[in-house]
Motif scaffolding. Sequence first.
Motif, PDB file in Angstrom:
ATOM      1  N   PHE A  16       0.750  -1.135   0.228  1.00 21.78           N
ATOM      2  CA  PHE A  16      -0.126  -0.152  -0.209  1.00 21.78           C
ATOM      3  C   PHE A  16       0.602   1.132  -0.028  1.00 21.78           C
ATOM      4  O   PHE A  16       0.491   2.112   0.207  1.00 21.78           O
ATOM      5  N   THR A  17       1.965   0.904   0.285  1.00 20.10           N
ATOM      6  CA  THR A  17       2.862   2.453   0.232  1.00 20.10           C
ATOM      7  C   THR A  17       3.087   3.090  -1.302  1.00 20.10           C
ATOM      8  O   THR A  17       3.991   3.567  -1.825  1.00 20.10           O
ATOM      9  N   GLY A  18       2.106   3.921  -1.571  1.00 17.11           N
ATOM     10  CA  GLY A  18       2.079   4.521  -3.107  1.00 17.11           C
ATOM     11  C   GLY A  18       1.691   3.364  -4.263  1.00 17.11           C
ATOM     12  O   GLY A  18       1.698   4.165  -5.639  1.00 17.11           O
ATOM     13  N   CYS A  19       2.021   2.348  -3.884  1.00 18.67           N
ATOM     14  CA  CYS A  19       1.862   1.824  -4.867  1.00 18.67           C
ATOM     15  C   CYS A  19       0.612   1.093  -5.582  1.00 18.67           C
ATOM     16  O   CYS A  19       0.383   0.326  -6.198  1.00 18.67           O
ATOM     17  N   PHE A  20      -0.821   1.101  -4.639  1.00 19.52           N
ATOM     18  CA  PHE A  20      -1.978   0.728  -5.072  1.00 19.52           C
ATOM     19  C   PHE A  20      -3.200   2.036  -5.068  1.00 19.52           C
ATOM     20  O   PHE A  20      -3.068   2.629  -4.061  1.00 19.52           O
ATOM     21  N   GLU A  21      -3.463   2.271  -6.387  1.00 20.55           N
ATOM     22  CA  GLU A  21      -4.714   3.462  -7.018  1.00 20.55           C
ATOM     23  C   GLU A  21      -5.621   3.127  -7.205  1.00 20.55           C
ATOM     24  O   GLU A  21      -5.723   2.264  -8.423  1.00 20.55           O
ATOM     25  N   TYR A  22      -7.072   3.872  -6.482  1.00 19.61           N
ATOM     26  CA  TYR A  22      -7.832   3.823  -7.103  1.00 19.61           C
ATOM     27  C   TYR A  22      -8.795   4.771  -7.755  1.00 19.61           C
ATOM     28  O   TYR A  22      -9.028   5.678  -6.827  1.00 19.61           O
ATOM     29  N   ALA A  23      -9.576   5.370  -8.860  1.00 13.12           N
ATOM     30  CA  ALA A  23     -10.450   5.973  -9.013  1.00 13.12           C
ATOM     31  C   ALA A  23     -11.678   5.429  -9.517  1.00 13.12           C
ATOM     32  O   ALA A  23     -11.211   4.581 -11.018  1.00 13.12           O
ATOM     33  N   GLU A  24     -12.716   5.881  -9.810  1.00  7.32           N
ATOM     34  CA  GLU A  24     -14.470   5.550 -10.248  1.00  7.32           C
ATOM     35  C   GLU A  24     -14.760   6.347 -10.486  1.00  7.32           C
ATOM     36  O   GLU A  24     -15.240   7.215  -9.801  1.00  7.32           O
ATOM     37  N   LYS A  25     -15.685   6.605 -11.997  1.00 10.17           N
ATOM     38  CA  LYS A  25     -17.178   7.478 -12.107  1.00 10.17           C
ATOM     39  C   LYS A  25     -18.247   6.134 -12.261  1.00 10.17           C
ATOM     40  O   LYS A  25     -18.318   5.441 -12.817  1.00 10.17           O
ATOM     41  N   LEU A  40      -7.032   1.174 -12.229  1.00 11.52           N
ATOM     42  CA  LEU A  40      -6.860   0.853 -11.321  1.00 11.52           C
ATOM     43  C   LEU A  40      -4.861   0.755 -11.242  1.00 11.52           C
ATOM     44  O   LEU A  40      -4.983   0.246 -12.409  1.00 11.52           O
ATOM     45  N   GLY A  41      -4.272   0.923 -10.186  1.00 12.44           N
ATOM     46  CA  GLY A  41      -2.805   0.932 -10.743  1.00 12.44           C
ATOM     47  C   GLY A  41      -1.853   0.232  -9.651  1.00 12.44           C
ATOM     48  O   GLY A  41      -2.279   0.714  -8.174  1.00 12.44           O
ATOM     49  N   ILE A  42      -1.006  -0.139  -9.912  1.00 16.13           N
ATOM     50  CA  ILE A  42      -0.384  -1.447  -9.377  1.00 16.13           C
ATOM     51  C   ILE A  42       1.229  -1.084  -9.461  1.00 16.13           C
ATOM     52  O   ILE A  42       1.555  -0.883 -10.635  1.00 16.13           O
ATOM     53  N   GLY A 162      -2.444   7.054   5.173  1.00 20.02           N
ATOM     54  CA  GLY A 162      -3.435   8.113   6.257  1.00 20.02           C
ATOM     55  C   GLY A 162      -3.484   9.364   4.478  1.00 20.02           C
ATOM     56  O   GLY A 162      -4.516   9.767   4.252  1.00 20.02           O
ATOM     57  N   GLN A 163      -1.955   8.721   3.880  1.00 19.73           N
ATOM     58  CA  GLN A 163      -1.551  10.435   2.981  1.00 19.73           C
ATOM     59  C   GLN A 163      -2.465   9.029   1.154  1.00 19.73           C
ATOM     60  O   GLN A 163      -2.079  10.296   0.337  1.00 19.73           O
ATOM     61  N   TYR A 164      -3.011   8.622   1.429  1.00 20.57           N
ATOM     62  CA  TYR A 164      -3.293   8.454  -0.223  1.00 20.57           C
ATOM     63  C   TYR A 164      -5.311   7.490   0.067  1.00 20.57           C
ATOM     64  O   TYR A 164      -5.516   6.982   1.082  1.00 20.57           O
ATOM     65  N   TYR A 165      -5.338   8.031  -1.068  1.00 16.83           N
ATOM     66  CA  TYR A 165      -7.237   8.294  -0.813  1.00 16.83           C
ATOM     67  C   TYR A 165      -7.184   7.046  -2.473  1.00 16.83           C
ATOM     68  O   TYR A 165      -6.755   7.608  -3.658  1.00 16.83           O
ATOM     69  N   TRP A 166      -8.606   6.764  -2.412  1.00 19.38           N
ATOM     70  CA  TRP A 166      -9.410   5.890  -3.313  1.00 19.38           C
ATOM     71  C   TRP A 166     -10.063   6.750  -3.261  1.00 19.38           C
ATOM     72  O   TRP A 166     -11.477   7.294  -2.198  1.00 19.38           O
ATOM     73  N   GLU A 167     -11.079   7.273  -4.604  1.00 19.77           N
ATOM     74  CA  GLU A 167     -12.259   7.912  -4.938  1.00 19.77           C
ATOM     75  C   GLU A 167     -13.397   7.466  -5.600  1.00 19.77           C
ATOM     76  O   GLU A 167     -12.882   6.981  -6.696  1.00 19.77           O
ATOM     77  N   TYR A 168     -14.137   7.305  -4.933  1.00 22.01           N
ATOM     78  CA  TYR A 168     -15.680   6.885  -5.654  1.00 22.01           C
ATOM     79  C   TYR A 168     -16.633   8.136  -6.144  1.00 22.01           C
ATOM     80  O   TYR A 168     -16.882   8.990  -4.865  1.00 22.01           O
ATOM     81  N   TRP A 195     -16.848  10.743  -2.533  1.00 21.06           N
ATOM     82  CA  TRP A 195     -16.404  10.080  -1.428  1.00 21.06           C
ATOM     83  C   TRP A 195     -15.694   9.989  -1.480  1.00 21.06           C
ATOM     84  O   TRP A 195     -14.638   9.011  -2.684  1.00 21.06           O
ATOM     85  N   THR A 196     -14.829   9.722  -0.977  1.00 21.74           N
ATOM     86  CA  THR A 196     -12.949   9.551  -0.806  1.00 21.74           C
ATOM     87  C   THR A 196     -12.633   9.065   0.416  1.00 21.74           C
ATOM     88  O   THR A 196     -13.271   9.335   1.785  1.00 21.74           O
ATOM     89  N   PHE A 197     -11.964   8.145   0.664  1.00 16.91           N
ATOM     90  CA  PHE A 197     -11.223   6.925   1.378  1.00 16.91           C
ATOM     91  C   PHE A 197      -9.381   6.953   1.500  1.00 16.91           C
ATOM     92  O   PHE A 197      -9.933   6.197   0.696  1.00 16.91           O
ATOM     93  N   SER A 198      -8.928   6.848   2.656  1.00 16.88           N
ATOM     94  CA  SER A 198      -7.661   6.864   2.979  1.00 16.88           C
ATOM     95  C   SER A 198      -7.667   5.193   2.840  1.00 16.88           C
ATOM     96  O   SER A 198      -8.958   4.355   3.266  1.00 16.88           O
TER      97      SER A 198
END
Length: 246
Positions: A16-25, A40-42, A162-168, A195-198
């Motif tokens: 999870f250290t900045g290596c897993f990101e997600y954004a959705e619409k 989705l990025g890894i 705590g500094q990385y967020y997923w956005e829906y 909605w955004t979640f760390s």
Amino acid sequence: MKKTFQISLIVLSVFFTGCFEYAEKLWFNKDGSGKMTFKLGIDESLISMLEEEAGDSKENNQFDEQEMKSEFESIDGIQITQSKSYSDKGKKWIELDLVFDSFESLAEVSNKDEKGGFIGKISIVEDEKGNQSFSREISGFESKEEDDEENPYAGMMENMFGQYYWEYETHFPTKILSANTADGNIDNENNKVTWTFSLLTLMKEPQIMKATFVNPKSSGRPITLIIVIVVVLIGGLLAVLKREKS
């Protein structure tokens, strides 16, 4: 048991250290159909590590464009309209655009996974006032401690995750009445809620998105009623004028 827990934390920190990101619409139409686009990025180094661990097993292809497409295409009522995978700044990205014929088809995606994964468990039901109640639970990354001892990595986890967020981002077909997010995340003009979640909160416990919106089946009734009233009034007025002339 404690050693196992410590090892799992180390693996999660790498993951999870900045290596897993997600954004959705996500868009819903009035008839329950809609569309979704997500990326989705890894981190590529993590993929290499997981592939080395998996060897020839099926898990080796879990982050593969075709494999991910097949998970959606195997469900009736869902069609992939566009997909691509690429590398950028040390990360492998997969982007998918899809359309669904009904809400039930979309909900079926989460039923294939016990926790729903990054899609989560989704439901839309009618509440006691006749409005539509949307609920979505994301719990695919929940991590529970194996014993009651204090977690020695708590501080490290908070700093890292705590500094990385997923956005829906969700677009509803009618007026939004309420949502369990900050007012600034509710766009009433476009019927949109974000909605955004760390990653930290996603790992600690399930996160639930809730919103209530006007039932599309009843949203046209006030206008229809007004038109009927106007027609009746005009008809009555014309009748009165006709009698006066006669």
